[in-house]
Design a protein around this motif. Structure first.
Motif, PDB file in Angstrom:
ATOM      1  N   GLY A  42     -23.915 -32.611 -45.215  1.00 39.72           N
ATOM      2  CA  GLY A  42     -24.064 -33.591 -44.253  1.00 39.72           C
ATOM      3  C   GLY A  42     -23.543 -33.240 -42.670  1.00 39.72           C
ATOM      4  O   GLY A  42     -24.211 -33.785 -41.709  1.00 39.72           O
ATOM      5  N   ALA A  43     -22.502 -32.548 -42.697  1.00 42.56           N
ATOM      6  CA  ALA A  43     -22.164 -31.989 -41.288  1.00 42.56           C
ATOM      7  C   ALA A  43     -23.108 -31.265 -40.746  1.00 42.56           C
ATOM      8  O   ALA A  43     -23.494 -31.255 -39.441  1.00 42.56           O
ATOM      9  CB  ALA A  43     -20.624 -31.205 -41.364  1.00 42.56           C
ATOM     10  N   THR A  44     -23.711 -30.273 -41.670  1.00 38.00           N
ATOM     11  CA  THR A  44     -24.640 -29.518 -40.937  1.00 38.00           C
ATOM     12  C   THR A  44     -26.057 -30.175 -40.588  1.00 38.00           C
ATOM     13  O   THR A  44     -26.479 -29.901 -39.398  1.00 38.00           O
ATOM     14  CB  THR A  44     -25.247 -28.341 -42.058  1.00 38.00           C
ATOM     15  OG1 THR A  44     -23.954 -27.574 -42.654  1.00 38.00           O
ATOM     16  CG2 THR A  44     -26.186 -27.432 -41.497  1.00 38.00           C
ATOM     17  N   TRP A  45     -26.584 -31.136 -41.534  1.00 36.88           N
ATOM     18  CA  TRP A  45     -27.557 -32.011 -40.927  1.00 36.88           C
ATOM     19  C   TRP A  45     -27.318 -32.880 -39.603  1.00 36.88           C
ATOM     20  O   TRP A  45     -28.070 -33.204 -38.855  1.00 36.88           O
ATOM     21  CB  TRP A  45     -28.103 -32.563 -42.096  1.00 36.88           C
ATOM     22  CG  TRP A  45     -28.990 -31.714 -42.980  1.00 36.88           C
ATOM     23  CD1 TRP A  45     -28.750 -31.234 -44.324  1.00 36.88           C
ATOM     24  CD2 TRP A  45     -30.160 -31.400 -42.857  1.00 36.88           C
ATOM     25  NE1 TRP A  45     -29.757 -30.668 -44.819  1.00 36.88           N
ATOM     26  CE2 TRP A  45     -30.537 -30.549 -43.818  1.00 36.88           C
ATOM     27  CE3 TRP A  45     -31.102 -31.712 -41.858  1.00 36.88           C
ATOM     28  CZ2 TRP A  45     -32.005 -30.243 -44.014  1.00 36.88           C
ATOM     29  CZ3 TRP A  45     -32.759 -31.193 -41.909  1.00 36.88           C
ATOM     30  CH2 TRP A  45     -32.822 -30.385 -42.985  1.00 36.88           C
ATOM     31  N   GLY A  46     -25.998 -33.371 -39.764  1.00 39.55           N
ATOM     32  CA  GLY A  46     -25.600 -34.150 -38.672  1.00 39.55           C
ATOM     33  C   GLY A  46     -25.611 -33.500 -37.349  1.00 39.55           C
ATOM     34  O   GLY A  46     -26.118 -34.096 -36.152  1.00 39.55           O
ATOM     35  N   ALA A  47     -25.297 -32.224 -37.223  1.00 42.37           N
ATOM     36  CA  ALA A  47     -25.294 -31.418 -36.061  1.00 42.37           C
ATOM     37  C   ALA A  47     -26.696 -31.171 -35.814  1.00 42.37           C
ATOM     38  O   ALA A  47     -26.983 -31.095 -34.425  1.00 42.37           O
ATOM     39  CB  ALA A  47     -24.321 -30.142 -36.286  1.00 42.37           C
ATOM     40  N   VAL A  48     -27.453 -30.692 -36.708  1.00 39.98           N
ATOM     41  CA  VAL A  48     -28.681 -30.480 -36.389  1.00 39.98           C
ATOM     42  C   VAL A  48     -29.732 -31.479 -35.727  1.00 39.98           C
ATOM     43  O   VAL A  48     -30.367 -31.567 -34.797  1.00 39.98           O
ATOM     44  CB  VAL A  48     -29.665 -29.955 -37.593  1.00 39.98           C
ATOM     45  CG1 VAL A  48     -30.965 -29.805 -37.199  1.00 39.98           C
ATOM     46  CG2 VAL A  48     -29.068 -28.576 -37.895  1.00 39.98           C
TER      47      VAL A  48
END
Length: 62
Positions: A32-38
């Motif tokens: 989720g952190a990766t997708w949130g940053a993207v």
């Protein structure tokens, strides 16, 4: 006024991905952190692109 808007646009490229990273990490962990940053970066880039495109269009009219 233009310099303030430019500074806000540049800061959004840093702030929104970090907010997405933190929010996504709290909600859904590492993935989720990766997708949130993207998603935060894409939104910030779109916010910066629209005024830049309008400025280019306005300068070509003359």
């Amino acid at each position: 006024m233009s310099a303030v808007m430019l500074a806000i646009g540049c800061l959004l490229l840093i702030i929104l991905p970090l907010l997405g990273l933190a929010g996504g990490g709290m909600v859904a962990g590492l993935n989720g952190a990766t997708w949130g940053a993207v998603i935060g970066f894409v939104i910030a880039a779109a916010i910066c692109f629209v005024p830049g495109y309008a400025l280019i269009k306005a300068s070509r009219r003359r």
